[in-house]
Design a protein around this motif. Structure first.
Motif, mmCIF file in Angstrom:
data_model
loop_
_atom_site.group_PDB
_atom_site.id
_atom_site.type_symbol
_atom_site.label_atom_id
_atom_site.label_comp_id
_atom_site.label_asym_id
_atom_site.label_seq_id
_atom_site.Cartn_x
_atom_site.Cartn_y
_atom_site.Cartn_z
ATOM 1 N N LEU A 1 -15.736 35.726 -40.831
ATOM 2 C CA LEU A 1 -14.363 35.517 -40.351
ATOM 3 C C LEU A 1 -14.355 34.651 -39.099
ATOM 4 C CD1 LEU A 1 -11.310 36.179 -40.468
ATOM 5 C CD2 LEU A 1 -11.817 38.199 -39.081
ATOM 6 N N ASN A 2 -15.227 34.948 -38.173
ATOM 7 C CA ASN A 2 -15.263 34.199 -36.911
ATOM 8 C C ASN A 2 -15.660 32.742 -37.115
ATOM 9 O OD1 ASN A 2 -14.533 36.476 -35.448
ATOM 10 N ND2 ASN A 2 -16.652 37.095 -35.076
ATOM 11 N N ASN A 3 -16.413 32.456 -38.175
ATOM 12 C CA ASN A 3 -16.901 31.095 -38.405
ATOM 13 C C ASN A 3 -15.945 30.237 -39.230
ATOM 14 O OD1 ASN A 3 -19.331 31.267 -36.959
ATOM 15 N ND2 ASN A 3 -20.343 32.319 -38.668
ATOM 16 N N ILE A 4 -14.862 30.821 -39.711
ATOM 17 C CA ILE A 4 -13.891 30.023 -40.474
ATOM 18 C C ILE A 4 -13.094 29.149 -39.508
ATOM 19 C CG2 ILE A 4 -11.858 30.097 -41.968
ATOM 20 C CD1 ILE A 4 -12.865 32.742 -43.067
ATOM 21 N N LYS A 5 -13.124 27.848 -39.732
ATOM 22 C CA LYS A 5 -12.419 26.905 -38.871
ATOM 23 C C LYS A 5 -10.963 26.782 -39.322
ATOM 24 C CE LYS A 5 -16.263 25.975 -36.756
ATOM 25 N NZ LYS A 5 -16.495 26.539 -35.389
ATOM 26 N N VAL A 6 -10.040 26.979 -38.416
ATOM 27 C CA VAL A 6 -8.615 26.872 -38.719
ATOM 28 C C VAL A 6 -7.968 25.892 -37.759
ATOM 29 C CG1 VAL A 6 -8.422 29.182 -39.721
ATOM 30 C CG2 VAL A 6 -8.109 28.880 -37.251
ATOM 31 N N SER A 7 -6.750 25.475 -38.076
ATOM 32 C CA SER A 7 -6.087 24.415 -37.303
ATOM 33 C C SER A 7 -5.576 24.895 -35.951
ATOM 34 C CB SER A 7 -4.924 23.829 -38.107
ATOM 35 O OG SER A 7 -3.987 24.839 -38.427
ATOM 36 N N ALA A 8 -5.201 26.175 -35.855
ATOM 37 C CA ALA A 8 -4.635 26.672 -34.597
ATOM 38 C C ALA A 8 -4.845 28.181 -34.498
ATOM 39 C CB ALA A 8 -3.155 26.353 -34.507
ATOM 40 N N GLU A 9 -5.231 28.648 -33.325
ATOM 41 C CA GLU A 9 -5.294 30.083 -33.038
ATOM 42 C C GLU A 9 -5.137 30.277 -31.538
ATOM 43 O OE1 GLU A 9 -9.101 31.940 -33.881
ATOM 44 O OE2 GLU A 9 -10.079 29.993 -34.013
ATOM 45 N N HIS A 10 -4.606 31.433 -31.153
ATOM 46 C CA HIS A 10 -4.302 31.718 -29.741
ATOM 47 C C HIS A 10 -3.472 30.592 -29.129
ATOM 48 C CE1 HIS A 10 -7.777 34.098 -30.760
ATOM 49 N NE2 HIS A 10 -8.631 33.132 -30.533
ATOM 50 N N ASP A 11 -2.547 30.031 -29.881
ATOM 51 C CA ASP A 11 -1.772 28.871 -29.432
ATOM 52 C C ASP A 11 -0.304 29.260 -29.260
ATOM 53 O OD1 ASP A 11 -0.578 26.473 -28.908
ATOM 54 O OD2 ASP A 11 -1.086 25.526 -30.821
ATOM 55 N N PRO A 12 0.139 29.484 -28.018
ATOM 56 C CA PRO A 12 1.539 29.891 -27.778
ATOM 57 C C PRO A 12 2.560 28.857 -28.230
ATOM 58 C CG PRO A 12 0.173 30.226 -25.815
ATOM 59 C CD PRO A 12 -0.631 29.404 -26.775
ATOM 60 N N THR A 13 2.117 27.598 -28.427
ATOM 61 C CA THR A 13 3.051 26.531 -28.803
ATOM 62 C C THR A 13 3.126 26.321 -30.319
ATOM 63 O OG1 THR A 13 1.366 24.785 -28.659
ATOM 64 C CG2 THR A 13 2.551 25.343 -26.638
ATOM 65 N N ALA A 14 2.420 27.138 -31.093
ATOM 66 C CA ALA A 14 2.438 26.969 -32.556
ATOM 67 C C ALA A 14 3.867 27.076 -33.067
ATOM 68 C CB ALA A 14 1.553 28.026 -33.216
ATOM 69 N N ILE A 15 4.243 26.161 -33.940
ATOM 70 C CA ILE A 15 5.615 26.128 -34.454
ATOM 71 C C ILE A 15 5.638 26.571 -35.918
ATOM 72 C CG2 ILE A 15 6.369 24.321 -32.869
ATOM 73 C CD1 ILE A 15 6.078 22.325 -35.174
ATOM 74 N N GLU A 16 6.794 27.050 -36.347
ATOM 75 C CA GLU A 16 6.963 27.515 -37.718
ATOM 76 C C GLU A 16 7.145 26.319 -38.643
ATOM 77 O OE1 GLU A 16 6.129 30.405 -39.540
ATOM 78 O OE2 GLU A 16 7.328 31.368 -37.980
ATOM 79 N N VAL A 17 6.326 26.251 -39.677
ATOM 80 C CA VAL A 17 6.410 25.178 -40.661
ATOM 81 C C VAL A 17 6.500 25.808 -42.046
ATOM 82 C CG1 VAL A 17 5.276 23.182 -41.690
ATOM 83 C CG2 VAL A 17 5.071 23.589 -39.229
ATOM 84 N N TYR A 18 7.513 25.411 -42.811
ATOM 85 C CA TYR A 18 7.689 25.905 -44.178
ATOM 86 C C TYR A 18 7.303 24.781 -45.139
ATOM 87 C CZ TYR A 18 10.451 29.594 -41.954
ATOM 88 O OH TYR A 18 10.866 30.631 -41.160
ATOM 89 N N THR A 19 6.342 25.044 -45.983
ATOM 90 C CA THR A 19 5.888 24.051 -46.947
ATOM 91 C C THR A 19 6.183 24.548 -48.356
ATOM 92 O OG1 THR A 19 4.077 23.454 -45.461
ATOM 93 C CG2 THR A 19 3.924 22.672 -47.728
#
Length: 514
Positions: free
Chosen positions: A473-491
């Motif tokens: 789990l810790n090694n999975i690379k994701v686009s954003a984490e612990h990011d207070p500025t993350a915005i909601e995106v609906y795809t």
């Protein structure tokens, strides 16, 4: 009967040249290794295995509240586990065998296999040269300033042409247009050459023949006559290599989209023509009256006299009884028939996304025809994909399992929500709610649902074994984490067989648990 000669126009009307959207353009190679690794299980919930691929796509397409907080990946996995627990509850109670679940799963599964069909038959036939990319880059860098004279009157436009040939100033004639609510924005534009070509290929072709400061010959269109002046052309320049690389990628994507449009349009058109579909008039009339009962006002339904049409259609069908109306052939194909019941099942799962033109009876009828042709397209694509065994493809098998779990979970959640709604209706009938008042708000029921889910999940955690591979789990690379500025995106994939998110992800309702 509505024959195939009408279908060519309808293909354009429905946007079948955009069938490329059946493909999931977001499905790239960044995490394809997750599909093939033997040790890619990030967590197990009893018999359900959560792979790194399932987690990754669920996270990337998931709600932003997870990405804003601490331990983002762990919290997201916790909610996936909660949903899987409720999924197991659904399986144990045979909710997966309900008609609604089976139909929705079938729709998603069909979308997945046709997506693979298009990858092989459309994407594989696309090639893009550097020369094509350079042309688009050049067009994107050219900014054009254009203005024009317009008139619905041919004589006036030719009078303008004569005045210009005699040396009169274009701007004088141009400025004289601005009266009675007409503004400069109605008679001019600033746009790059590529966007102009997309929006108005005819105008772009004319502009390509003009020198700066020159005026075109009179141009006739559906709405009137034009004289076009190319006022100026400017070229943007790159400041960094990164900017060029970004534009290069965007240009390549734009060319790919255009070619996918062209190839997929031809592909679907040929598939439809090869089956020679014909809509049966009498069954269509019955369907139109049925749909009219639900989507039209009673006044409009009566004004269009759909009931009389229905009675006449039934009379034409000798020996028809209501018990077999659903088995009537709606569309006749070379390969068989599509029944009224087939269409209604297809329609039921898309009802919320389908809009009919209710301006008049003719427009309403045409909009129903268009939807029928879309259903025929979906069936033929699905049949072809099944025939070629795309349902056996590894990615389809894996993603189908993810979707089935999600659909069963959603059915469980809806069942719990409905039980609360029914209970509150019974209490309301007695005159008081559970707190002694006479009104239960939506917030009250949401709170009650959260408590019910919390208790059920807690019980299920005692029943089913859960394991988590923390290192993976810790090694999975994701686009954003612990990011207070993350915005909601609906795809949403809107133009496949059925609108859906590219991959299943957790509900946004879990935010109330934070």
């Amino acid at each position: 009967m509505y024959r195939i000669d009408k279908l060519l126009f309808i293909l354009v009307l429905l946007g079948f040249n955009n069938t490329y959207a059946l493909l999931d353009s977001t499905n790239n190679s960044i995490n394809t290794n997750y599909f093939n690794r033997a040790d890619n299980i990030v967590a197990t919930v009893d018999s359900i295995r959560i792979t790194t691929a399932e987690f990754f796509y669920s996270y990337e397409y998931g709600p932003a509240f997870i990405k804003r907080g601490t331990e983002s990946k762990k919290h997201h996995l916790d909610y996936i586990i909660n949903e899987k627990l409720l999924t197991l509850y659904g399986y144990s109670n045979r909710i997966d065998t309900s008609e609604q679940v089976r139909e929705m799963y079938s729709e998603i599964h069909n979308d997945l296999i046709t997506q693979e069909l298009f990858k092989d038959d459309v994407l594989e036939n696309i090639s893009i040269s550097e020369e094509e990319i350079d042309t688009v880059i050049t067009q994107k860098l050219l900014t054009l300033k254009i203005k024009w004279l317009f008139s619905e009157n041919e004589n006036l436009i030719f009078e303008y042409t004569k005045l210009l040939s005699e040396g009169n100033n274009f701007d004088t004639l141009y400025n004289a247009q601005f009266k009675e609510g007409i503004s400069k924005d109605d008679r001019s534009m600033k746009i790059n050459r590529y966007q102009l070509g997309k929006k108005n290929p005819l105008l772009a072709g004319i502009i390509d023949t003009l020198q700066i400061g020159n005026v075109s010959s009179p141009i006739r269109t559906n709405d009137g006559w034009y004289l076009i002046l190319l006022e100026s052309v400017s070229r943007n320049v790159f400041t960094t290599e990164t900017e060029y690389n970004k534009l290069h990628q965007k240009s390549m994507n734009a060319i790919r989209k255009i070619k996918m449009d062209e190839i997929s349009d031809k592909y679907v058109r040929e598939l439809l023509l090869s089956h020679n579909p014909i809509i049966r008039r009498s069954t269509f009339t019955i369907l139109r009256a049925y749909l009219g009962k639900f989507v039209l006002t009673p006044e409009k339904y009566n004004e269009w006299d759909l009931e009389t049409g229905l009675a006449n259609a039934i009379n034409e069908l000798d020996g028809l009884y209501e018990t077999n109306i659903n088995n009537l052939s709606l569309v006749k194909l070379n390969s068989g028939n599509i029944t009224l019941e087939d269409f209604l099942k297809w329609y039921r799962n898309r009802e919320q996304y389908i809009k009919f033109n209710k301006n008049n009876l003719k427009a309403f009828s045409i909009s129903i025809e268009n939807i029928i042709w879309r259903m025929v397209r979906d069936k033929l694509l699905t049949d072809l994909a099944m025939k070629r065994k795309y349902d056996k493809r590894t990615s389809v098998v894996q993603e189908s399992k993810w979707w089935k779990d999600k659909i069963v979970y959603s059915a469980v959640r809806n069942q719990l929500a409905n039980s609360i709604l029914i209970a509150n209706k019974e209490v309301k009938a007695g005159g008081l709610n559970k707190t002694g008042g006479n009104k239960t708000t939506a917030q009250d029921m949401e709170r009650e649902l959260s408590i019910k889910i919390f208790r059920l999940v807690a019980n299920l955690k005692q029943k089913y074994k859960i394991t988590i591979n923390e290192n993976l789990l810790n090694n999975i690379k994701v686009s954003a984490e612990h990011d207070p500025t993350a915005i909601e995106v609906y795809t949403i994939k809107k133009s496949g067989l059925i609108p859906r998110t590219p991959y299943p992800t957790i509900d946004r309702d879990w935010e109330s648990w934070e």
